[in-house]
Design a protein around this motif. Structure first.
Motif, PDB file in Angstrom:
ATOM      1  N   GLY A  84       0.900  -0.684   3.367  1.00  0.00           N
ATOM      2  CA  GLY A  84      -0.426   0.292   3.454  1.00  0.00           C
ATOM      3  C   GLY A  84      -1.452  -0.026   4.221  1.00  0.00           C
ATOM      4  N   THR A 131       5.891   5.263  10.745  1.00  0.00           N
ATOM      5  CA  THR A 131       5.890   5.838   9.473  1.00  0.00           C
ATOM      6  C   THR A 131       7.349   6.378   9.362  1.00  0.00           C
ATOM      7  N   LYS A 161       1.905   4.910   0.596  1.00  0.00           N
ATOM      8  CA  LYS A 161       1.080   6.224   0.581  1.00  0.00           C
ATOM      9  C   LYS A 161       0.193   6.074  -0.342  1.00  0.00           C
ATOM     10  N   TYR A 208       6.236   6.197  -1.662  1.00  0.00           N
ATOM     11  CA  TYR A 208       5.325   6.660  -2.139  1.00  0.00           C
ATOM     12  C   TYR A 208       4.257   5.566  -2.506  1.00  0.00           C
ATOM     13  N   THR A 263      -3.954   5.998   0.528  1.00  0.00           N
ATOM     14  CA  THR A 263      -4.891   7.052  -0.266  1.00  0.00           C
ATOM     15  C   THR A 263      -5.952   6.232  -0.829  1.00  0.00           C
TER      16      THR A 263
END
Length: 347
Positions: free
Chosen positions: A110, A19, A308, A305, A312
């Motif tokens: 992701g 990452t 991410k 993002y 999440t």
């Protein structure tokens, strides 16, 4: 079927196996840079299908709880993969589905990061109490731009484009009733019909110009909206959405709206909920990796993002199902969650 049921933007291109986050100006995630014709969209930073296959096989060799299965082949003969963590068939089971649309790529990035994390101490013990199924790319031909129609007008540089449709020019997320395409047939025959699944999150991307309360969203969510969905499946879907909403909203970079989706059961969110009794959520991340309409494409400084946000989402729902906290989630937020609108006309 068992039913117990910004402001900092993380930026940079996240690549498989490592990452990497490149710094950028701090600003709210929803206001991250759009494409606007001002940068080169380089698809080589995305994980190719051969790279993904190699990664999955490597992780299977490293992770004792992981199993890798080929559930079929795409129209062009690419393997369709299923990643499985199934220690106890009596545990509740969640399915994560990505890249029905080949140009909606960052949710797959992701998902691969999430798979890697399941082999680390970060997620230690979570698979004792929940079964996890992951289809990390349902449309590999569209993701490779290996299709039987022209992509000459697409935005990405070079010869590797990504398209919404499969090689036949069909939208796989409109094929969940007839299941004519080999990709959707493999999903239904070898995953949805083969496993006792309680929850599913279908991960997508939308255009970058949707907003709520005057701020561009980082994503939007929706439960099944067909009138044929059962009350318990709908309730579970809303609880699943509550987990996602709470996990993303507490991050400084997240801003979630309600997706204005329809009720057709050809769409996975609706059809799968009705046919299999699975509680489903659609999550539409902001922006696409490639498109024939430049206004649909998000600048790549926003990649980090969004990846991410996917991780999440997968981690929070997995934990909530494993510890049972999903059953006590307050779903009243749905009553006040604004439906997103478009900031400007999208082509």
């Amino acid at each position: 079927m068992k039913k117990t049921m910004m402001t900092m933007a993380i930026a940079g291109a996240l690549t498989l196996g490592a990452t990497q986050v490149a710094p950028m100006q701090t600003e709210a995630v929803g206001n991250g840079p759009g494409y606007g014709g001002n940068e080169t969209i380089n698809t080589s930073i995305l994980t190719s299908h051969s790279e993904m296959a190699a990664f999955l096989r490597k992780q299977e060799a490293k992770q004792k709880d992981m199993q890798l299965e080929v559930i079929g082949q795409s129209m062009k003969g690419r393997d369709l993969f299923l990643v499985k963590y199934m220690k106890n068939p009596d545990n509740p089971t969640i399915l994560f589905l990505t890249q029905q649309h080949g140009n909606e790529a960052l949710t797959t990035e992701g998902a691969l990061d999430f798979i890697k994390s399941l082999g680390t101490g970060k997620m230690k013990g979570v698979t004792d109490n929940v079964n996890i199924l992951i289809v990390p790319r349902l449309n590999p031909d569209g993701a490779a731009g290996d299709v039987n129609f022209s992509l000459d007008d697409y935005v990405a540089s070079g010869d590797h484009h990504l398209t919404r449709y499969n090689a036949n020019g069909v939208d796989l997320n409109r094929d969940h009733v007839t299941r004519i395409q080999p990709e959707t047939k493999a999903l239904h025959d070898n995953v949805l019909s083969a496993y006792d699944i309680d929850y599913m999150i279908d991960l997508h991307h939308q255009g970058p110009n949707s907003e709520v309360d005057g701020e561009l969203v980082s994503g939007s969510i929706l439960y099944p909206t067909t009138p044929n969905v059962s009350d318990d499946v709908l309730a579970g879907s809303k609880q699943l959405g509550a987990v996602v909403y709470d996990a993303i909203s507490k991050k400084g970079w997240g801003h979630i709206g309600k997706y204005p989706g329809g009720s057709a059961e050809t769409i996975s969110r609706n059809g799968i909920a009705v046919e299999y009794g699975i509680s489903t959520i659609l999550f539409e991340m902001r922006g696409m990796a490639d498109h024939e309409y430049p206004s649909y494409v998000l600048g790549q400084k926003s990649n980090g993002y969004l990846i991410k946000q996917t991780v999440t989402t997968l981690e929070s729902t997995t934990r909530a199902i494993a510890d049972g906290s999903i059953h006590s989630k307050d779903t009243s937020f749905w009553d006040d969650l604004p439906t997103q609108t478009s900031r400007q006309s999208e082509e």
